[in-house]
Design an enzyme around this catalytic site. Structure first.
Site, PDB file in Angstrom:
ATOM      1  CE  LYS A  40      -0.329  -0.111   5.017  1.00 52.24           C
ATOM      2  NZ  LYS A  40      -1.110  -0.570   6.174  1.00 52.24           N
ATOM      3  NE  ARG A 138      -7.282   0.386   9.585  1.00 54.31           N
ATOM      4  CZ  ARG A 138      -6.017   0.303   9.172  1.00 54.31           C
ATOM      5  NH1 ARG A 138      -5.257   1.396   9.121  1.00 54.31           N
ATOM      6  NH2 ARG A 138      -5.495  -0.848   8.811  1.00 54.31           N
ATOM      7  CE1 TYR A 261      10.137  32.329  -2.565  1.00 55.23           C
ATOM      8  CE2 TYR A 261      10.128  29.981  -2.058  1.00 55.23           C
ATOM      9  CZ  TYR A 261       9.974  31.019  -2.968  1.00 55.23           C
ATOM     10  OH  TYR A 261       9.667  30.735  -4.260  1.00 55.23           O
ATOM     11  CG  MET A 309       6.539  23.233  -5.122  1.00 57.28           C
ATOM     12  SD  MET A 309       5.490  23.994  -6.361  1.00 57.28           S
ATOM     13  CE  MET A 309       4.462  25.057  -5.361  1.00 57.28           C
TER      14      MET A 309
END
Ligand SMILES: *Cc1c(COP(=O)(O)O)cnc(C)c1O
Length: 367
Positions: A40, A138, A261, A309
């Site tokens: 997964k 769950r 930044y 980013m």
């Protein structure tokens, strides 16, 4: 154009030999229990298809995913061992489960009846694993309702029961009373229902800390990727993922000049600064701003300023680096190592998340 094969300055390297060694070492611990490998979350960030193919080579018995779509991707890549889907099934998905021979998790009578009905429409039986909640809260029926679910599923013409399973909530802790209670409850249910099904409950914590939980099959993820829940290192079972990037830019910065930044980092002395072409857009968390480190030429250097980013900067002081040098962001270089545990600690996360969010923009290279 197959974009994924073009040169990109940041990438993940997978040492699949080490992965196969991990699988073999875990096999030794689980004896005759079957081995289900959870893939997964894009195989815990490692890359679904290369990991699944190596797992088939290494003779794992089953794969497990959270979503049907991942199961279909595996089938389309030619994987033909059994695949269990952990996540919830919805009526409109059932025809695809059947078409691609994916095994469904059924955690309620409502779902059992729904899957049976939808399978009847297709005219084919659907393989299911019944899920019981022994303490995770769950998915799954409460222990007192398992017999009911079982009788219901057994009576359905279009359901083929393959297994019964449960999931641990706290198995990373040795000698934990909750886990021991979960095992006891699950074994009592097995005694009551019996039958020739696969009974499975153990995740990595179960494999390591609770040998009596291995039963017919283990679903061992984290440990298969080379990580121990307590962060220890082991001579046999080791991580096989390295995250690398090529130095994109080099400059000299004067004392007190702001970097990045918000100018959140200012070197005290004249310093050399490199730019690394990797950022939060790749899944390298912004929380590592002014916190994380990287390795270049075997030396460790701090991240300078905030993660952008697609880039971040690192202060190499008077150290040596050239444009094009390989920087290691996760993994080993020379004697130094940056572990996923370190990154998790610095970014307020856990290793599972650090790995899983490494996204598909990073090519996976097999070596
Ligand atoms: C993720 C998962 C596992 C594997 O857990 P690890 O801690 O990675 O071994 C096993 N079973 C279920 C149902 C899961 O969701």
């Amino acid at each position: 154009m197959d974009i994924e094969t073009l040169p990109h300055p940041a990438w993940i390297e997978l040492n699949l030999d080490q992965f196969r060694k991990n699988i073999q070492a875990i096999r030794k611990r689980i004896g005759s229990s079957l081995f289900c490998l959870p893939v997964k979350g894009n195989a815990y960030g490692h890359g679904l298809i290369p990991v699944a193919k190596a797992a088939v080579d290494a003779k794992v018995d089953l794969l497990a995913v959270s979503y049907m779509q991942d199961g279909i991707l595996l089938r389309e890549a030619g994987i033909n061992i059994p695949i269990l889907v952990f996540g919830a099934v919805y009526e409109e998905q059932v025809p695809y489960y059947i078409q691609y021979d994916l095994e469904v998790s059924v955690g309620s009578k409502f779902k059992a009846e729904m899957v049976d009905r939808a399978s009847e429409k297709v005219g084919k039986r659907c393989k299911v694993h019944l899920e019981v909640d022994t303490g995770m809260k769950r998915f799954g029926v409460r222990p007192e309702n398992v017999s009911d679910l079982y009788e219901c599923a057994k009576s359905k013409k279009y359901l083929e029961i393959k297994g019964v399973y449960s999931h641990f909530a706290t198995s990373e802790i040795p000698d934990d009373p909750n886990t021991m209670k979960q095992i006891k409850t699950f074994k009592e249910i097995r005694k009551k229902i019996g039958g020739d099904y696969l009974w499975h409950i153990a995740n990595s914590g179960g494999v390591l800390n609770y040998p009596d939980s291995h039963m017919d099959m283990v679903r061992c993820g984290f440990l298969s990727y080379g990580y121990f829940p307590d962060g220890r290192s082991d001579p046999e079972i080791k991580p096989f993922l390295t995250l690398k990037a090529k130095v994109a830019y080099f400059k000299v910065v004067f004392p007190n000049e702001g970097i990045g930044y918000g100018h959140k980092y200012k070197p005290k002395d004249m310093s050399r600064v490199v730019t690394i072409p990797l950022g939060y857009g790749d899944g390298y968390k912004r929380a590592l701003s002014n916190q994380g480190s990287i390795l270049i030429r075997g030396k460790r250097y701090p991240i300078a300023g905030v993660i952008c980013m697609d880039q971040f900067m690192a202060d190499i002081g008077k150290g040596e680096a050239y444009v094009g040098d390989e920087a290691v962001i996760i993994g080993k270089q020379g004697e130094e190592e940056i572990s996923v545990f370190e990154i998790a600690r610095l970014s307020g996360s856990i290793p599972y998340e650090v790995l899983t969010i490494l996204n598909s923009r990073l090519p996976r290279k097999i070596c």
